[in-house]
Design a protein around this motif. Structure first.
Motif, PDB file in Angstrom:
ATOM      1  N   ARG A  85     -20.812  38.600  56.193  1.00  0.00           N
ATOM      2  CA  ARG A  85     -19.947  39.103  54.908  1.00  0.00           C
ATOM      3  C   ARG A  85     -18.795  38.371  54.801  1.00  0.00           C
ATOM      4  NH1 ARG A  85     -22.404  43.974  56.281  1.00  0.00           N
ATOM      5  NH2 ARG A  85     -23.878  44.716  54.745  1.00  0.00           N
ATOM      6  N   ALA A  86     -18.150  37.961  55.932  1.00  0.00           N
ATOM      7  CA  ALA A  86     -16.829  37.479  56.159  1.00  0.00           C
ATOM      8  C   ALA A  86     -16.914  35.820  55.840  1.00  0.00           C
ATOM      9  CB  ALA A  86     -16.374  37.965  57.520  1.00  0.00           C
ATOM     10  N   LYS A  87     -17.980  35.353  56.354  1.00  0.00           N
ATOM     11  CA  LYS A  87     -18.371  33.922  56.548  1.00  0.00           C
ATOM     12  C   LYS A  87     -18.664  33.808  55.063  1.00  0.00           C
ATOM     13  CE  LYS A  87     -19.833  33.402  61.396  1.00  0.00           C
ATOM     14  NZ  LYS A  87     -21.093  33.047  62.267  1.00  0.00           N
ATOM     15  N   ALA A  88     -19.449  34.497  54.487  1.00  0.00           N
ATOM     16  CA  ALA A  88     -19.913  34.112  52.946  1.00  0.00           C
ATOM     17  C   ALA A  88     -18.613  34.155  52.066  1.00  0.00           C
ATOM     18  CB  ALA A  88     -20.680  35.244  52.540  1.00  0.00           C
ATOM     19  N   ALA A  89     -17.635  35.058  52.225  1.00  0.00           N
ATOM     20  CA  ALA A  89     -16.483  35.394  51.550  1.00  0.00           C
ATOM     21  C   ALA A  89     -15.385  33.808  51.871  1.00  0.00           C
ATOM     22  CB  ALA A  89     -15.616  36.380  51.638  1.00  0.00           C
TER      23      ALA A  89
END
Length: 255
Positions: A85-89
């Motif tokens: 999730r953090a990497k996608a953001a």
């Protein structure tokens, strides 16, 4: 300082002979792909990232496409890399910045790269050195550990490690040095129980003896293409076959 510099440069030459094939272990065809792949590599392995990026870049081939990505779909594509999730953001936000401020292109200046979401000095230097040919020292966990073991620095702070090591080498050597040291850290000079007895630079290492010194026992600790039983893979890598060629020939490149 002169003796330290001479020893450091000899270690670099010897690592160059040991790993003439040492390059960034993330697959990429352009600066954008390397930038995204390096952000994804945090807290996971390059092998896992390389398994994810073909589908990722087939779906989102450039910054504009990734900036417009559906975040849920993007998360699913990169889920195997962890912290998805953090990497996608991060990769969506950095792509948006690239589109808005750099016409979708990756800047080739460190001071600009480090302003992008999810991009620090390590990632910036990976991209500069390996995509643009601009010298940079990549201080990841392996590079920091080996730099301290080699006596090149006593620092734990990555920026200080980078500064200390930069004083020992010509800028033209920074990128190949980074790749060679990381290779050696992954294959021989492990965080726990380094294979001292099978290390090509043991005679120059002030930390010799921290790990296994018996040559036969140490050989069993080697990883990747240096591991026992993988001599054919190593020979093909020494013959400059690429990762893509090796995979096509059926070789697994895991540890």
């Amino acid at each position: 300082m002169l003796a330290l510099k001479r020893r450091a440069r000899k270690i670099n030459r010897m690592l160059g002979e040991l790993y003439p094939y040492a390059v960034a272990e993330l697959d990429f065809t352009n600066a954008f792909e390397l930038l995204v792949a390096t952000v994804l590599s945090a807290q996971t392995t390059d092998i896992r990232v390389n398994a994810v990026t073909p589908a990722l870049f087939a779906r989102y081939p450039d910054a504009k496409a990734l900036a417009e990505a559906d975040e849920t779909e993007l998360q699913e594509l990169i889920r195997p890399t962890g912290f998805f999730r953090a990497k996608a953001a991060s990769i969506k936000a950095l792509s948006t910045r690239l589109v808005d401020e750099y016409d979708g292109e990756v800047p080739d200046k460190l001071e600009e790269l480090v302003t992008l979401p999810g991009v620090g000095r390590k990632t910036a230097n990976v991209v500069l050195g390996n995509a643009f040919g601009i010298p940079g020292i990549t201080v990841d966990t392996h590079f920091g550990r080996l730099s301290r073991r080699f006596g090149w620095t006593t620092a734990k702070d990555p920026v200080k490690v980078e500064e200390d090591v930069a004083e020992l080498f010509e800028p033209k050597d920074w990128t190949p040095l980074s790749n060679r040291v990381v290779f050696h850290g992954r294959r021989v000079c492990h965080a726990k129980n380094p294979a001292c007895g099978a290390c090509a630079v043991a005679a120059l290492c002030p930390s010799y003896g921290e790990g296994e010194t018996d040559p036969e026992k140490a050989k069993k600790l080697l990883k990747y293409e240096l591991a026992p039983g993988r001599e054919e893979l190593h020979a093909r890598m020494m013959a400059a076959e690429t990762r893509a060629q090796l995979r096509a020939a059926g070789y697994g490149l895991e540890a």
